[in-house]
Design an enzyme around this catalytic site. Structure first.
Site, PDB file in Angstrom:
ATOM      1  N   GLU A 130      45.682  18.105  -1.202  1.00 49.40           N
ATOM      2  CA  GLU A 130      46.685  17.356  -0.042  1.00 49.40           C
ATOM      3  C   GLU A 130      47.755  16.520  -0.781  1.00 49.40           C
ATOM      4  O   GLU A 130      48.880  16.351  -0.411  1.00 49.40           O
ATOM      5  CB  GLU A 130      45.845  16.578   0.924  1.00 49.40           C
ATOM      6  CG  GLU A 130      45.160  17.401   1.800  1.00 49.40           C
ATOM      7  CD  GLU A 130      45.865  17.713   2.839  1.00 49.40           C
ATOM      8  OE1 GLU A 130      46.558  18.757   2.593  1.00 49.40           O
ATOM      9  OE2 GLU A 130      45.750  17.297   4.088  1.00 49.40           O
ATOM     10  N   THR A 183      54.979  16.132   5.992  1.00 50.29           N
ATOM     11  CA  THR A 183      54.072  15.091   5.770  1.00 50.29           C
ATOM     12  C   THR A 183      54.726  13.936   4.809  1.00 50.29           C
ATOM     13  O   THR A 183      54.670  12.649   5.376  1.00 50.29           O
ATOM     14  CB  THR A 183      52.947  15.482   5.554  1.00 50.29           C
ATOM     15  OG1 THR A 183      52.184  16.183   6.173  1.00 50.29           O
ATOM     16  CG2 THR A 183      51.758  14.178   5.403  1.00 50.29           C
TER      17      THR A 183
END
Ligand code: HSE
Length: 308
Positions: A130, A183
């Protein structure tokens, strides 16, 4: 076992009030992956369908997560791993696309190695994947993907994840407008400091939401779905956000919010029928925006990644 095929589910991070801490796992939306042992050492991404993602191991979240796991494996390996990724969750959708790849890779490799690592360790490895897309090893998507249900990141240093209960009749309608929100970019617009009065309301809502899950209080759960800190900054990039939230509420949803860093919007509902009714109404109003979209209904997935 030489090969494993898995379903790696989508997830909703933040769940409104719990930025970077709360998350829950979806049942009907997810990617498929095949992970297999090969004579060639190292980790190699050999197939990607459904999206245009990098094959280079260190540039792909699945590859980075897999390497993080292998770095901690203390035995010499005379084989390597091949990863095939069949994407159904679009990157930049807010429903945990990168998390599904990262979590799937570590889940699969751990199984092929006869499970030397705990679920908490796998979450840590997956969060390294991530980091590649968010500049931070966020665990609020990978934790529910690996554990299922609702999860809370109790702490990042050291990483500690709590699994929360799921209410039986909880369903969610997800609207995914077909625009991409990265993101890292949607984190970069957030303020560094928060207003104390807003923070008080926010942590009260996180506590109340956790209590609601433990006591199966659907109304308390719904009334805790507020985000005073992050949503005001991000919602302006999601066309029709306010109208979707209002319509869902008027149609009986418990509450709505931005899924992860957006643009998807979730609406939790009690019962499948209610979730389908909310889906039909959002479907009608969102058509008027002219923006292409997908809309789904999902039960909360209690198990997380599954072998198929
Ligand atoms: N908590 C993260 C965010 C989720 O909202 O930026 C995306 O990984």
């Amino acid at each position: 076992m030489k090969e494993i095929k898995i379903f790696s589910p989508g997830t909703i991070a933040n769940v409104s009030c719990g930025f970077d801490t709360l998350g829950c796992c979806l049942d009907t939306i997810g990617d498929e992956m095949i992970i297999r042992k090969t004579d060639k050492k190292g980790v190699h991404i050999t197939k990607i369908t459904g999206d245009d993602l990098p094959y280079e191991t260190r540039k792909n979240v699945a590859g980075v997560a897999a390497l993080a796991l292998l770095e901690k494996y203390d035995q010499a390996l005379d084989f390597g791993f091949e990863i095939e990724i069949f994407k159904n969750i679009k990157p930049g959708s807010g429903i945990g696309s990168s998390a599904a790849s990262a979590a799937g890779a570590v889940f699969g490799i751990n199984k092929l190695l006869n499970e030397p690592f705990t679920a908490q360790e796998l979450i840590l490895f997956a969060s390294k994947g991530e980091e590649l897309v968010s500049n931070y090893p966020i665990a609020d998507n990978v934790a529910p993907a690996l554990l299922g249900g609702f999860t809370l990141v109790k702490g990042y240093d050291p990483l500690k994840i709590l699994k929360l209960p799921v209410m039986d009749d909880l369903y969610v309608t997800i609207l995914h407008p077909q625009i991409e929100i990265k993101t890292a970019e949607s984190r970069a617009i957030l303020p560094e400091k928060v207003n104390l009065k807003d923070a008080v309301k926010q942590w009260a809502n996180v506590g109340a939401l956790v209590h609601a899950l433990h006591t199966e209080d659907y109304n308390l759960f719904g009334s805790s779905l507020h985000d005073l800190i992050v949503e005001p900054y991000r919602s302006q990039f999601i066309p029709g956000f306010d109208q979707v939230v209002k319509t869902a509420k008027n149609s009986g949803a418990l509450g709505s919010g931005i899924s992860g860093s957006g643009p998807s919007i979730f609406s939790f509902c009690k019962g499948m029928q209610q979730a389908e009714a909310v889906k039909n109404i959002i479907n009608e109003i969102y058509k008027k925006t002219g923006i292409p979209f997908h809309i789904y209904v999902s039960k909360i997935n209690r198990k997380g990644i599954r072998i198929i």
